[in-house]
Design a protein around this motif. Structure first.
Motif, PDB file in Angstrom:
ATOM      1  N   LYS A 175     -11.508 -11.144 -10.802  1.00 42.84           N
ATOM      2  CA  LYS A 175     -11.178 -10.716 -12.253  1.00 42.84           C
ATOM      3  C   LYS A 175     -11.942  -9.604 -13.074  1.00 42.84           C
ATOM      4  O   LYS A 175     -13.674 -10.640 -13.542  1.00 42.84           O
ATOM      5  CB  LYS A 175     -10.053 -12.037 -12.540  1.00 42.84           C
ATOM      6  CG  LYS A 175      -9.698 -13.048 -11.938  1.00 42.84           C
ATOM      7  CD  LYS A 175      -8.910 -13.705 -12.546  1.00 42.84           C
ATOM      8  CE  LYS A 175      -7.659 -14.423 -11.277  1.00 42.84           C
ATOM      9  NZ  LYS A 175      -7.418 -15.813 -12.753  1.00 42.84           N
ATOM     10  N   LYS A 217      -7.782  -7.431 -22.273  1.00 45.49           N
ATOM     11  CA  LYS A 217      -7.027  -7.879 -21.143  1.00 45.49           C
ATOM     12  C   LYS A 217      -7.693  -7.911 -20.075  1.00 45.49           C
ATOM     13  O   LYS A 217      -9.044  -7.492 -19.876  1.00 45.49           O
ATOM     14  CB  LYS A 217      -6.270  -6.289 -21.173  1.00 45.49           C
ATOM     15  CG  LYS A 217      -5.676  -5.895 -22.182  1.00 45.49           C
ATOM     16  CD  LYS A 217      -4.939  -6.305 -23.571  1.00 45.49           C
ATOM     17  CE  LYS A 217      -4.075  -6.414 -24.695  1.00 45.49           C
ATOM     18  NZ  LYS A 217      -2.819  -6.674 -25.061  1.00 45.49           N
ATOM     19  N   LYS A 218      -7.183  -8.805 -19.117  1.00 47.49           N
ATOM     20  CA  LYS A 218      -7.153  -9.035 -17.930  1.00 47.49           C
ATOM     21  C   LYS A 218      -6.977  -7.997 -17.165  1.00 47.49           C
ATOM     22  O   LYS A 218      -5.412  -7.946 -16.858  1.00 47.49           O
ATOM     23  CB  LYS A 218      -7.437 -10.422 -17.643  1.00 47.49           C
ATOM     24  CG  LYS A 218      -7.461 -10.880 -18.183  1.00 47.49           C
ATOM     25  CD  LYS A 218      -7.576 -12.651 -18.588  1.00 47.49           C
ATOM     26  CE  LYS A 218      -8.282 -13.712 -19.182  1.00 47.49           C
ATOM     27  NZ  LYS A 218      -8.146 -14.911 -18.892  1.00 47.49           N
ATOM     28  N   TYR A 258      -3.479  -7.150 -19.042  1.00 48.39           N
ATOM     29  CA  TYR A 258      -2.716  -8.991 -19.355  1.00 48.39           C
ATOM     30  C   TYR A 258      -3.596  -9.459 -20.250  1.00 48.39           C
ATOM     31  O   TYR A 258      -4.657  -9.392 -20.164  1.00 48.39           O
ATOM     32  CB  TYR A 258      -2.700  -9.352 -17.852  1.00 48.39           C
ATOM     33  CG  TYR A 258      -1.376  -8.615 -17.040  1.00 48.39           C
ATOM     34  CD1 TYR A 258       0.198  -8.717 -17.146  1.00 48.39           C
ATOM     35  CD2 TYR A 258      -1.702  -8.178 -15.981  1.00 48.39           C
ATOM     36  CE1 TYR A 258       0.884  -7.941 -16.382  1.00 48.39           C
ATOM     37  CE2 TYR A 258      -1.358  -7.522 -15.008  1.00 48.39           C
ATOM     38  CZ  TYR A 258       0.177  -7.407 -15.852  1.00 48.39           C
ATOM     39  OH  TYR A 258       1.151  -6.281 -14.767  1.00 48.39           O
ATOM     40  N   PHE A 316      -3.939 -14.835 -17.047  1.00 48.93           N
ATOM     41  CA  PHE A 316      -3.690 -14.277 -16.029  1.00 48.93           C
ATOM     42  C   PHE A 316      -4.338 -15.259 -14.987  1.00 48.93           C
ATOM     43  O   PHE A 316      -5.388 -15.845 -15.037  1.00 48.93           O
ATOM     44  CB  PHE A 316      -4.636 -12.857 -15.271  1.00 48.93           C
ATOM     45  CG  PHE A 316      -4.638 -12.112 -14.026  1.00 48.93           C
ATOM     46  CD1 PHE A 316      -3.745 -10.964 -14.300  1.00 48.93           C
ATOM     47  CD2 PHE A 316      -4.768 -12.600 -13.344  1.00 48.93           C
ATOM     48  CE1 PHE A 316      -3.383 -10.706 -12.864  1.00 48.93           C
ATOM     49  CE2 PHE A 316      -4.591 -11.348 -11.797  1.00 48.93           C
ATOM     50  CZ  PHE A 316      -4.139 -10.759 -11.856  1.00 48.93           C
ATOM     51  N   ILE A 335       1.850 -15.603  -9.700  1.00 49.05           N
ATOM     52  CA  ILE A 335       0.478 -15.002 -11.354  1.00 49.05           C
ATOM     53  C   ILE A 335       1.124 -15.413 -12.088  1.00 49.05           C
ATOM     54  O   ILE A 335       1.721 -14.673 -12.590  1.00 49.05           O
ATOM     55  CB  ILE A 335      -0.730 -14.237 -10.980  1.00 49.05           C
ATOM     56  CG1 ILE A 335      -1.410 -13.775  -9.229  1.00 49.05           C
ATOM     57  CG2 ILE A 335      -1.472 -14.201 -12.172  1.00 49.05           C
ATOM     58  CD1 ILE A 335      -1.860 -13.010  -8.832  1.00 49.05           C
ATOM     59  N   GLN A 336       1.017 -16.129 -13.009  1.00 48.47           N
ATOM     60  CA  GLN A 336       1.391 -15.860 -14.268  1.00 48.47           C
ATOM     61  C   GLN A 336       0.493 -15.381 -15.371  1.00 48.47           C
ATOM     62  O   GLN A 336      -0.496 -15.334 -15.069  1.00 48.47           O
ATOM     63  CB  GLN A 336       1.316 -17.821 -14.958  1.00 48.47           C
ATOM     64  CG  GLN A 336       1.738 -17.270 -15.772  1.00 48.47           C
ATOM     65  CD  GLN A 336       1.475 -18.867 -17.006  1.00 48.47           C
ATOM     66  OE1 GLN A 336       0.244 -19.783 -16.703  1.00 48.47           O
ATOM     67  NE2 GLN A 336       2.478 -19.337 -17.493  1.00 48.47           N
ATOM     68  N   VAL A 337       1.253 -14.014 -15.946  1.00 44.37           N
ATOM     69  CA  VAL A 337       0.744 -13.640 -16.303  1.00 44.37           C
ATOM     70  C   VAL A 337       1.247 -13.058 -17.858  1.00 44.37           C
ATOM     71  O   VAL A 337       2.595 -13.678 -18.181  1.00 44.37           O
ATOM     72  CB  VAL A 337       0.732 -12.133 -16.040  1.00 44.37           C
ATOM     73  CG1 VAL A 337       0.417 -11.518 -15.046  1.00 44.37           C
ATOM     74  CG2 VAL A 337       2.264 -11.194 -15.524  1.00 44.37           C
ATOM     75  N   ASN A 338       1.256 -12.925 -18.756  1.00 45.20           N
ATOM     76  CA  ASN A 338       1.499 -12.673 -20.110  1.00 45.20           C
ATOM     77  C   ASN A 338       1.202 -11.614 -21.003  1.00 45.20           C
ATOM     78  O   ASN A 338      -0.534 -10.777 -20.737  1.00 45.20           O
ATOM     79  CB  ASN A 338       0.627 -13.360 -21.264  1.00 45.20           C
ATOM     80  CG  ASN A 338       1.165 -13.607 -22.798  1.00 45.20           C
ATOM     81  OD1 ASN A 338       1.647 -12.432 -23.498  1.00 45.20           O
ATOM     82  ND2 ASN A 338       1.284 -14.690 -23.006  1.00 45.20           N
ATOM     83  N   LYS A 339       1.864 -10.799 -21.384  1.00 47.17           N
ATOM     84  CA  LYS A 339       1.567  -9.323 -21.706  1.00 47.17           C
ATOM     85  C   LYS A 339       2.197  -8.880 -22.992  1.00 47.17           C
ATOM     86  O   LYS A 339       3.591  -8.067 -23.580  1.00 47.17           O
ATOM     87  CB  LYS A 339       1.766  -8.207 -20.630  1.00 47.17           C
ATOM     88  CG  LYS A 339       1.382  -6.274 -21.389  1.00 47.17           C
ATOM     89  CD  LYS A 339       2.110  -5.386 -19.905  1.00 47.17           C
ATOM     90  CE  LYS A 339       1.297  -4.271 -19.981  1.00 47.17           C
ATOM     91  NZ  LYS A 339       1.874  -3.292 -19.011  1.00 47.17           N
ATOM     92  N   TYR A 379       0.139  -8.202  -6.430  1.00 49.72           N
ATOM     93  CA  TYR A 379       0.604  -8.056  -7.912  1.00 49.72           C
ATOM     94  C   TYR A 379       1.523  -7.226  -8.134  1.00 49.72           C
ATOM     95  O   TYR A 379       1.087  -5.843  -8.980  1.00 49.72           O
ATOM     96  CB  TYR A 379      -1.505  -6.728  -7.906  1.00 49.72           C
ATOM     97  CG  TYR A 379      -2.472  -8.197  -7.803  1.00 49.72           C
ATOM     98  CD1 TYR A 379      -2.764  -9.074  -9.036  1.00 49.72           C
ATOM     99  CD2 TYR A 379      -3.248  -7.836  -6.830  1.00 49.72           C
ATOM    100  CE1 TYR A 379      -3.791  -9.874  -8.231  1.00 49.72           C
ATOM    101  CE2 TYR A 379      -3.965  -8.679  -5.902  1.00 49.72           C
ATOM    102  CZ  TYR A 379      -4.506 -10.239  -7.172  1.00 49.72           C
ATOM    103  OH  TYR A 379      -5.862  -9.974  -6.876  1.00 49.72           O
TER     104      TYR A 379
END
Length: 653
Positions: A316, A322-323, A338, A341, A348-352, A363
């Motif tokens: 990572k 941002k990741k 993201y 992450f 995989i829980q992501v937030n954007k 992915y």
């Protein structure tokens, strides 16, 4: 087994008896005998005399070992939480002298004495004298070895140059603090380093700012730029980088894997807090240099237990808050995009941009990023929040029965609450939720920060009580939870993914751009902001107009008056809210002389050097600078401390 135990006890008894008998025969008590056996603090560095080789003898004054022995002795005799190795500075190297078969010193390194003086100093030491310390290293390295005719010894890993020795250019006649050989001045200077062999021949020119051993190569800095060379002066990694960082990563499957090195360059953008970005990685095992996409952070790879898992690992990274993800070859497979992450189950829980969803292990998007919140329950159930409603879905986004599931987040009330807004925290990210509508007022994307501190909260609440009532704001009585996000007239101070502060409104429009290392309201007047930018502090209003120009190293609030302690070039003074200088920055420290029964006048305790006095706001001396300490007692009386370290009362009138 019994015979073994009996034999062991008999042996121990014999040893104890012999030691007691030795004490009895010597006429000492056991305590005196033990103290006589205790190691003493070393007073001087050892001098090591090596055998002659090719008509030259190397003499080494071991400052490195001297420092290590002091650290060890203090650690054994006076143990403490902080290691002595962090307190006693490392030497910059040892002294090296070379004499011929006639006894003349023909070369000297890391010394400011001339060869004639050194020859006289060592004349009393016979040519056939050999230090006991050299017995541990009595032979030169094999002639078949790459470094022919060079001693292998070096006392510390930072100086373990495979038989080479680190020396510096002492043409100035000065060396850094902590290194005190014959006649040197203890003054820090900029030194240039190189390497010699045991014959006194220069193998690496004395032209590097720093040289650090790294396996079979050398990490070096020249003209402020870092790279890697080998002992033959061949360039392995060009000297073009601003800094470097050793990768502290281990693998169970590859326990002997050599640590790699990140190379970094200074960031040119002024709107990101990170000073450096990681632009390259040198693989010490296969000697390859991999160019990277300027990451702010590459996360710890962790520990792996089989070759397949290690060689197929995912790494990572973080860039501008941002990741993203790299593969085991450090090739980017998910661009940094993201804010959140997290690995959960097989997804995989992501937030954007404040919206949640899930990726699969390839992915690819498995559940679209269209929810205000999305939480993994199990492989077939996900709790989501959308359009103000909580409900459950499966992997195909079909709705399922809720079963009264609740989101796994932290909820904190505001001290200054507007309607039913609460702070939502998921990991290190926060947002604001209206509990009546379940609508996100501020999406979950901002980093956690604190705005109103306990010291000023009560004053802030009391001074603004009438304003709160006019605006129908509820002020909570207990100030035991403090705001992560502050509301004031639709202005919200937040910290973004790059850990920089700015101000937005509830429609997410920028009022003040995210360029500040610190941003908080001035408690006496919430229309003003105290800020820190590029290491300089100031005060401005929400239109970004400077009230106090950002030129100070630090600003401290005077709680009971609209005045500020300010530091400029290590000196302290006082300014008012108009930015006018009340007391010039000329004191080593300054603090308000305050107490409940003190007369209502502006007096400050200040010091110059090691002496303290008291001045008023006209900078007139009320108490002369003759005391080692001053504090308030009552009314016009002060506690003062004189050079005798005793306190007594004086009246400053």
């Amino acid at each position: 087994m019994k015979i073994f135990l009996f034999s062991t006890l008999l042996l121990c008894s014999g040893l104890i008896y012999s030691q007691i008998e030795e004490v009895r025969m010597s006429g000492l008590t056991i305590k005196e005998a033990l103290q006589s056996k205790m190691p003493k603090m070393p007073q001087y560095p050892d001098t090591v005399y090596y055998p002659f080789y090719q008509g030259v003898q190397m003499i080494e004054v071991d400052h490195i070992g001297f420092r290590d022995k002091k650290v060890y002795h203090l650690g054994q005799s006076q143990p403490r939480a902080m290691s002595y190795s962090d307190m006693i500075p490392m030497s910059f190297g040892n002294e090296y002298f070379f004499r011929d078969t006639l006894g003349s010193i023909v070369k000297a390194f890391n010394s400011d004495l001339d060869l004639i003086s050194l020859t006289k100093h060592f004349r009393k030491v016979p040519l056939n004298f050999k230090s006991k310390f050299a017995n541990f290293f009595p032979y030169h390295i094999s002639q078949d070895y790459i470094y022919q005719g060079i001693w292998a010894y070096s006392g510390d890993y930072l100086f373990n140059f495979k038989g080479h020795y680190k020396v510096f250019d002492n043409s100035s006649g000065k060396v850094p603090n902590g290194f005190v050989p014959f006649g040197f001045n203890k003054e820090s200077v900029n030194l240039m380093f190189g390497l010699i062999d045991s014959l006194g021949s220069v193998k690496i020119p004395l032209e590097y700012n720093e040289i650090i051993p790294w396996h079979e190569n050398l990490i070096v800095s020249k003209n402020g730029k870092w790279g890697i060379i080998n002992y033959d002066l061949e360039i392995i990694v060009p000297l073009v980088y601003d800094s470097y960082r050793i990768v502290q990563e281990k693998s169970d499957f590859y326990p002997d894997r050599k640590f790699d090195i990140y190379f970094l360059n200074t960031k040119k953008e002024d709107n990101y807090k990170n000073q450096y970005s990681i632009v390259a990685l040198y693989n010490s095992s296969n000697h390859s240099l991999i160019k990277l996409n300027g990451y702010d952070e590459i996360f710890d790879f962790g520990r792996y237990k089989d070759v397949g898992e290690y060689d197929n690992r995912k790494i990572k990274v973080k860039k501008n808050g941002k990741k993203g993800v790299l593969n085991s070859s450090f090739i980017e497979i998910v661009a940094p995009q993201y804010e959140m992450f997290n690995d959960v189950g097989d997804l995989i829980q992501v937030n954007k941009n404040g919206k949640f969803g899930f990726l699969n292990k390839n992915y690819e998007i498995e559940i679209p990023l269209e929810y205000d919140y999305a939480q993994y329950i199990d492989d077939s159930t996900f709790l989501v929040l959308k359009n103000g409603a909580f409900y459950c879905i499966n992997i195909e986004e079909e709705k399922k029965k809720n079963d009264n599931l609740k989101p796994n987040w932290k909820v904190q009330n505001f001290n200054v609450a507007i309607d039913n807004y609460v702070t939502i925290q998921v990991g290190d990210h926060i947002g604001v939720l209206n509990t009546l509508t379940n609508r996100m007022v501020l999406p979950i994307r901002y980093e956690k920060s604190k705005q109103i501190t306990p010291m000023f909260y009560e004053d802030f609440r009391l001074r603004n009580d009438s304003i709160f009532k006019q605006k129908n704001l509820i002020v909570r009585e207990k100030a035991d939870i403090y705001d992560e996000i502050s509301f004031s007239d639709n202005k919200i101070i937040v910290k973004n993914e790059n850990e920089l502060f700015g101000v937005i409104d509830s429609s997410f429009n920028n009022i003040i751009d995210f360029k500040y290392d610190k941003l908080e309201r001035y408690p006496r007047n919430p229309e003003y902001l105290i800020y820190l930018k590029n290491g300089k502090a100031g005060i401005m209003d929400f239109s970004k107009k400077d009230i106090i120009a950002g030129k100070f190293n630090e600003i401290r609030i005077e709680r009971d008056r609209p005045l500020f302690q300010v530091q400029d070039k290590d000196k302290w003074g006082i300014v008012n809210l108009s930015g006018d200088e009340v007391i010039a920055c000329q004191y080593d420290s300054i603090r308000f002389l305050g107490h409940w029964d003190r007369p209502k006048e502006n007096l400050w305790i200040v010091n110059r050097g090691k002496k303290y006095g008291v001045i008023n706001d006209q900078n007139e001396i009320m108490v002369p600078f003759i005391y080692d300490g001053i504090s308030h007692l009552h009314a016009n009386n002060l506690w003062v401390m004189d050079k005798d370290k005793k306190r007594y009362s004086v009246n400053y009138r």
